[in-house]
Design a protein around this motif. Structure first.
Motif, PDB file in Angstrom:
ATOM      1  N   ARG A  26       0.835  -1.202   0.000  1.00 10.12           N
ATOM      2  CA  ARG A  26       0.000   0.000   0.000  1.00 10.12           C
ATOM      3  C   ARG A  26       0.869   1.251   0.000  1.00 10.12           C
ATOM      4  O   ARG A  26       0.579   2.225  -0.697  1.00 10.12           O
ATOM      5  CB  ARG A  26      -0.933   0.003   1.221  1.00 10.12           C
ATOM      6  N   THR A  75      -4.250  -1.365  -3.441  1.00  8.67           N
ATOM      7  CA  THR A  75      -5.235  -0.440  -2.886  1.00  8.67           C
ATOM      8  C   THR A  75      -6.461  -1.245  -2.467  1.00  8.67           C
ATOM      9  O   THR A  75      -7.231  -1.701  -3.319  1.00  8.67           O
ATOM     10  CB  THR A  75      -5.650   0.635  -3.909  1.00  8.67           C
ATOM     11  N   LYS A 131     -12.317   0.969   2.619  1.00 10.14           N
ATOM     12  CA  LYS A 131     -11.716   2.289   2.841  1.00 10.14           C
ATOM     13  C   LYS A 131     -11.887   2.772   4.271  1.00 10.14           C
ATOM     14  O   LYS A 131     -10.945   3.309   4.864  1.00 10.14           O
ATOM     15  CB  LYS A 131     -12.335   3.315   1.889  1.00 10.14           C
ATOM     16  N   VAL A 132     -13.077   2.655   4.796  1.00 12.27           N
ATOM     17  CA  VAL A 132     -13.360   3.177   6.137  1.00 12.27           C
ATOM     18  C   VAL A 132     -14.256   2.207   6.894  1.00 12.27           C
ATOM     19  O   VAL A 132     -14.984   1.410   6.296  1.00 12.27           O
ATOM     20  CB  VAL A 132     -14.045   4.565   6.084  1.00 12.27           C
ATOM     21  N   ASP A 164      -9.806   3.827  10.588  1.00 14.19           N
ATOM     22  CA  ASP A 164      -9.061   3.180   9.508  1.00 14.19           C
ATOM     23  C   ASP A 164      -9.111   1.664   9.729  1.00 14.19           C
ATOM     24  O   ASP A 164      -8.681   1.173  10.776  1.00 14.19           O
ATOM     25  CB  ASP A 164      -7.604   3.662   9.529  1.00 14.19           C
ATOM     26  N   ALA A 189     -14.563  10.461   6.268  1.00 17.62           N
ATOM     27  CA  ALA A 189     -13.712   9.709   5.347  1.00 17.62           C
ATOM     28  C   ALA A 189     -12.650  10.590   4.696  1.00 17.62           C
ATOM     29  O   ALA A 189     -11.547  10.123   4.396  1.00 17.62           O
ATOM     30  CB  ALA A 189     -14.574   9.043   4.279  1.00 17.62           C
ATOM     31  N   GLU A 190     -12.970  11.856   4.490  1.00 15.72           N
ATOM     32  CA  GLU A 190     -12.006  12.765   3.860  1.00 15.72           C
ATOM     33  C   GLU A 190     -10.806  12.994   4.771  1.00 15.72           C
ATOM     34  O   GLU A 190      -9.655  12.954   4.323  1.00 15.72           O
ATOM     35  CB  GLU A 190     -12.678  14.092   3.526  1.00 15.72           C
ATOM     36  N   LEU A 222      -9.774  11.016   7.117  1.00 10.46           N
ATOM     37  CA  LEU A 222      -9.053   9.743   7.166  1.00 10.46           C
ATOM     38  C   LEU A 222      -8.175   9.564   5.943  1.00 10.46           C
ATOM     39  O   LEU A 222      -7.013   9.148   6.050  1.00 10.46           O
ATOM     40  CB  LEU A 222     -10.050   8.591   7.282  1.00 10.46           C
ATOM     41  N   ALA A 223      -8.693   9.873   4.765  1.00  5.21           N
ATOM     42  CA  ALA A 223      -7.926   9.716   3.524  1.00  5.21           C
ATOM     43  C   ALA A 223      -6.688  10.603   3.531  1.00  5.21           C
ATOM     44  O   ALA A 223      -5.601  10.185   3.103  1.00  5.21           O
ATOM     45  CB  ALA A 223      -8.799  10.021   2.322  1.00  5.21           C
ATOM     46  N   ARG A 257      -4.227   9.096   5.991  1.00  2.00           N
ATOM     47  CA  ARG A 257      -3.654   7.863   5.440  1.00  2.00           C
ATOM     48  C   ARG A 257      -2.591   8.177   4.397  1.00  2.00           C
ATOM     49  O   ARG A 257      -1.534   7.518   4.355  1.00  2.00           O
ATOM     50  CB  ARG A 257      -4.753   6.995   4.829  1.00  2.00           C
ATOM     51  N   GLY A 258      -2.827   9.176   3.559  1.00  7.50           N
ATOM     52  CA  GLY A 258      -1.834   9.547   2.556  1.00  7.50           C
ATOM     53  C   GLY A 258      -0.532   9.997   3.194  1.00  7.50           C
ATOM     54  O   GLY A 258       0.560   9.605   2.758  1.00  7.50           O
TER      55      GLY A 258
END
Length: 355
Positions: free
Chosen positions: A106, A112, A116-117, A129, A143-144, A146-147, A150-151
């Protein structure tokens, strides 16, 4: 009369090896193939026992290389609760070889997951996560958020892998839960610390020798591809399973799981140059110590056991170390404070027992 065993060293005989009469001097590590200097950047990952390695290295003045750090204005306790410094990046516990492999895939854009959540546990708002469900107390706002986190997190994982000089991985389990759609594995079953268990989508897996060997070798190969000079230390966690989903006694599952992992770790160090197995599992579970390193629950490792393990680790690997963990040498920063609280090492598995 002579025979092949006649002139072998004492440590190759059970009754002659030091430690039978004096458990405190038990040392099943014969010789380390390399040394670790205080300047070497050490990356740690694995089960909750791996957090003790990070703590001891930091306290002895070695460089536990942390790429994912808290904001300078965040206080120490908050940083610790959010697992900054527990590992080199905020990936939480990495229990299985498959989980390590997928974390790396990942991070480098090779996999991927579809999941996602997860919803936050209970009726509270927010999301968690699926692949590190307990690193963010209270969960992420949405979720935004979290994304975005995560990035940044995966970028920190990449940096740690590319920059490190030594990689220490403590493998702990063979059991896991996966997404049936793409094989993505989670550190906890959906529903334990977030998400909802769906039998048609989530399945139990118990990885055998072949699967674990393939996953661990694939993970180490990817690491060596990105960082050819890294030295590797593999260990097996001595902590028994908290629970098993296999229909048998948890003790039998623990014995089977640790046997698989010990074989796989040995195979891996034979296959990869500049890699070595360190016997933390053997030190804690040996008959020599007569169970004295386990707490009353027969699972938690007592401070004396951790100190024995890390004393030997530093003796064999630590360039310039005397094999002693010293509180006085611990740096007074957020990272040092976090790893110093080794007794509070977060084990995701513990969430399974919550009622």
């Amino acid at each position: 009369m002579t025979h092949p065993y006649k002139d072998l060293p004492a440590n190759q005989f059970w009754k002659r090896a030091p430690g039978v009469a004096e458990p405190g001097i038990l040392d099943p590590m014969v010789a380390a193939p390399f040394r670790i200097s205080r300047k070497d950047r050490i990356v740690t990952a694995g089960s909750c026992f791996a957090q003790h390695v990070a703590r001891a290295l930091t306290e002895a003045g070695f460089t536990h290389y942390v790429t994912e750090t808290a904001h300078p204005l965040v206080d120490k306790d908050t940083a610790r609760r959010h697992q900054f410094g527990a590992y080199s990046a905020r990936y939480g516990n990495v229990y299985t070889a498959r989980q390590l492999r997928q974390l790396l895939e990942r991070a480098f854009g090779l996999f991927t997951p579809k999941e996602k959540v997860w919803d936050s546990p209970g009726a509270g708002p927010g999301v968690v996560d699926p692949f590190r469900p307990q690193v963010q107390p209270g969960g992420f706002v949405d979720a935004e958020e979290l994304a975005l986190d995560r990035g940044q997190h995966l970028a920190c994982v990449r940096q740690a892998i590319e920059d490190m000089d030594v990689f220490v991985f403590t493998i702990g389990l063979t059991e896991a839960w996966e997404d049936r759609r793409d094989g993505a594995v989670f550190p906890l079953a959906p529903g334990v610390a977030g998400g909802r268990f769906a039998p048609e989508r989530h399945g139990f897996v118990n990885f055998g020798v072949e699967a674990c060997r393939e996953d661990l070798c694939a993970a180490l190969s990817l690491i060596r591809e990105k960082n050819p000079r890294v030295r590797i230390v593999l260990t097996v966690s001595p902590v028994p399973l908290n629970a098993t989903y296999a229909p048998r006694h948890v003790l039998a599952s623990t014995t089977w799981s640790k046997a698989v992992l010990r074989v796989v770790a040995e195979d891996a160090v034979q296959a990869f140059p500049d890699s070595v197995y360190f016997p933390s599992y053997e030190i804690i579970t040996s008959p020599h110590v007569r169970g004295r390193y386990f707490a009353a629950d027969c699972r938690e490792i007592l401070p004396e056991g951790v100190d024995h393990v890390m004393r030997l680790f530093l003796r064999h690997f630590g360039e310039g170390a005397e094999g002693k963990v010293s509180q006085a040498e611990a740096p007074g920063d957020i990272h040092g404070d976090a790893v110093r609280k080794w007794a509070e090492a977060l084990c995701d598995e513990e969430a399974i027992d919550r009622r």
